[in-house]
Design a protein around this motif. Structure first.
Motif, PDB file in Angstrom:
ATOM      1  N   PRO A   1       0.845  -1.198   0.000  1.00  0.00           N
ATOM      2  CA  PRO A   1       0.000   0.000   0.000  1.00  0.00           C
ATOM      3  C   PRO A   1       0.881   1.249   0.000  1.00  0.00           C
ATOM      4  O   PRO A   1       1.607   1.496   0.959  1.00  0.00           O
ATOM      5  CB  PRO A   1      -0.800  -0.115   1.307  1.00  0.00           C
ATOM      6  N   GLY A   2       0.841   2.030  -1.060  1.00  0.00           N
ATOM      7  CA  GLY A   2       1.741   3.156  -1.212  1.00  0.00           C
ATOM      8  C   GLY A   2       1.627   4.182  -0.093  1.00  0.00           C
ATOM      9  O   GLY A   2       0.546   4.428   0.437  1.00  0.00           O
ATOM     10  N   HIS A   3       2.794   4.759   0.275  1.00  0.00           N
ATOM     11  CA  HIS A   3       2.889   5.834   1.264  1.00  0.00           C
ATOM     12  C   HIS A   3       2.449   5.326   2.644  1.00  0.00           C
ATOM     13  O   HIS A   3       2.479   4.148   2.913  1.00  0.00           O
ATOM     14  CB  HIS A   3       2.099   7.047   0.791  1.00  0.00           C
ATOM     15  N   GLY A   4       2.085   6.239   3.554  1.00  0.00           N
ATOM     16  CA  GLY A   4       1.693   5.832   4.904  1.00  0.00           C
ATOM     17  C   GLY A   4       2.497   6.557   5.959  1.00  0.00           C
ATOM     18  O   GLY A   4       3.624   7.014   5.724  1.00  0.00           O
ATOM     19  N   GLY A   5       1.920   6.694   7.136  1.00  0.00           N
ATOM     20  CA  GLY A   5       2.592   7.325   8.264  1.00  0.00           C
ATOM     21  C   GLY A   5       2.900   8.783   7.983  1.00  0.00           C
ATOM     22  O   GLY A   5       2.010   9.587   7.704  1.00  0.00           O
ATOM     23  N   SER A   6       4.189   9.140   8.034  1.00  0.00           N
ATOM     24  CA  SER A   6       4.594  10.538   7.842  1.00  0.00           C
ATOM     25  C   SER A   6       4.496  10.986   6.391  1.00  0.00           C
ATOM     26  O   SER A   6       4.637  12.175   6.098  1.00  0.00           O
ATOM     27  CB  SER A   6       6.036  10.735   8.327  1.00  0.00           C
ATOM     28  N   ASP A   7       4.248  10.045   5.479  1.00  0.00           N
ATOM     29  CA  ASP A   7       4.157  10.355   4.044  1.00  0.00           C
ATOM     30  C   ASP A   7       2.723  10.176   3.570  1.00  0.00           C
ATOM     31  O   ASP A   7       2.271   9.053   3.359  1.00  0.00           O
ATOM     32  CB  ASP A   7       5.098   9.433   3.267  1.00  0.00           C
ATOM     33  N   PRO A   8       1.974  11.274   3.377  1.00  0.00           N
ATOM     34  CA  PRO A   8       0.573  11.135   2.967  1.00  0.00           C
ATOM     35  C   PRO A   8       0.398  10.793   1.499  1.00  0.00           C
ATOM     36  O   PRO A   8      -0.665  10.367   1.087  1.00  0.00           O
ATOM     37  CB  PRO A   8      -0.013  12.521   3.253  1.00  0.00           C
TER      38      PRO A   8
END
Length: 363
Positions: free
Chosen positions: A183-190
């Motif tokens: 799943p692309g991106h996540g956490g500190s990277d929206p």
């Protein structure tokens, strides 16, 4: 008289060209990243432009200020001061100086011309990228080392870089196959953000979870690079560490296929559609891309089929097995952003991707 007429005619013919060359380009956006996937780490700054420009660079006498001048350019960015990596290039100040834009880069160490590269990139109509000027600033005082991709263990997963067995299956049906979903991106990277504030990371995760269930129902063994809203390597990690951590999971589990889920974005809100990217490192990456794209291309609510496209993307290059990255519409398109918020659309994408993967394996 005839000679004079021809000269005048030639001048009139050239006038539109002269005028077009005199028109200023707009500096529309600027971004940066620290790259550690090279013998010497460096900061890369990329500036988006509406038209090609000429650039010139100079270094101050003390070596700690580099100025890149973009000729005949208008500054159209709201943000003019960019804070970057304090150990390599601490900041970039963008300012309008007459008809030009000056990009003033501050560095903690004195640089010389061998430490800086400035180059241009043409407009990429296939991948919807504008004209760009790229500035690379190398870290000073670091001995070059061999390129080393993603060998550090991820603090979140504990998985270090792994070549795995390098073996994978491409036939015999989906049952028993090992699939890694990213799943692309996540956490500190929206990731990309839509006009109503919907974030890419919040669209890719539910689609991936539905895809996991759909594949497991067909007998596959499925791993995910993340199952919650977290960074895979760690918060604010460098691009290489974060992407490397995702690839490490697929390689360590000797996956038969790697599928990265993303949503596209562009500065024109009317642009839309669905695409699948691959990197031709094996004889099966393009075939996997085509099988999946043929299923997802016409999901209702999206602007149709953008086809399969070869992309020189980290996760596609460094995964041992056939791998694809799907761009499920444009979150920047209001209609497609609205569709992406629908649970029905999330399940539809997941089920169609699962069918495409099953078809790839011959079942």
């Amino acid at each position: 008289m005839r000679k004079l007429f021809l000269i005048c005619f030639a001048f009139l013919m050239a006038l539109p060209l002269l005028l077009s060359q005199a028109k200023a380009a707009n500096l529309q956006d600027a971004r940066w990243v620290t790259r550690t996937d090279a013998p010497v780490p460096y900061v890369r700054m990329v500036m988006d432009l509406s038209a090609p420009v000429k650039a010139a660079a100079s270094i101050s006498k003390d070596g700690k200020t580099t100025t890149v001048t973009l000729k005949n350019t208008k500054l159209k960015m709201a943000k003019s001061n960019i804070i970057m990596d304090s150990s390599i290039a601490s900041s970039a100040q963008l300012s309008q100086v007459g008809k030009d834009v000056a990009v003033t880069i501050k560095t903690p160490s004195a640089l010389d011309t061998s430490d800086i590269k400035v180059f241009s990139l043409k407009k990429d109509t296939v991948n919807q990228k504008p004209y760009r000027i790229v500035v690379d600033v190398q870290k000073k005082g670091v001995a070059p080392k061999p390129v080393n991709y993603g060998k550090k263990p991820s603090p979140a997963t504990g998985i270090a870089g792994s070549k795995g067995s390098g073996k994978y299956s491409t036939s015999g049906g989906l049952a028993g196959k090992v699939i890694t979903i990213d799943p692309g991106h996540g956490g500190s990277d929206p990731g990309a953000i839509g006009p109503t504030g919907y974030q890419e990371k919040n669209a890719t995760l539910p689609i991936s979870k539905y895809l996991k269930s759909a594949l497991e129902a067909r007998g596959a063994k499925v791993y995910m690079t993340r199952t919650t809203d977290v960074d895979v390597y760690g918060p604010n990690a460098s691009g290489v560490d974060e992407l490397g951590a995702r690839v490490n999971i697929a390689n360590a589990h000797n996956s038969d296929a790697f599928v990265s889920i993303h949503i596209n974005s562009f500065n024109n809100p009317t642009v839309g559609g669905i695409a699948t990217y691959y990197y031709a490192k094996t004889g099966n990456d393009a075939r996997l891309a085509q099988k999946v794209q043929s299923q997802i291309a016409n999901v209702p609510g999206f602007n149709g089929d953008r086809g399969i496209q070869e992309g020189n993307l980290y996760v596609l290059r460094h995964s041992n097995m056939p791998a694809i990255l799907v761009e499920l519409g444009f979150i920047s398109n209001p209609n497609e952003e609205r569709a992406l918020k629908s649970d029905q659309t999330e399940q539809d994408f997941a089920n169609r991707i699962a069918v495409g993967i099953a078809n790839y394996f011959g079942g």
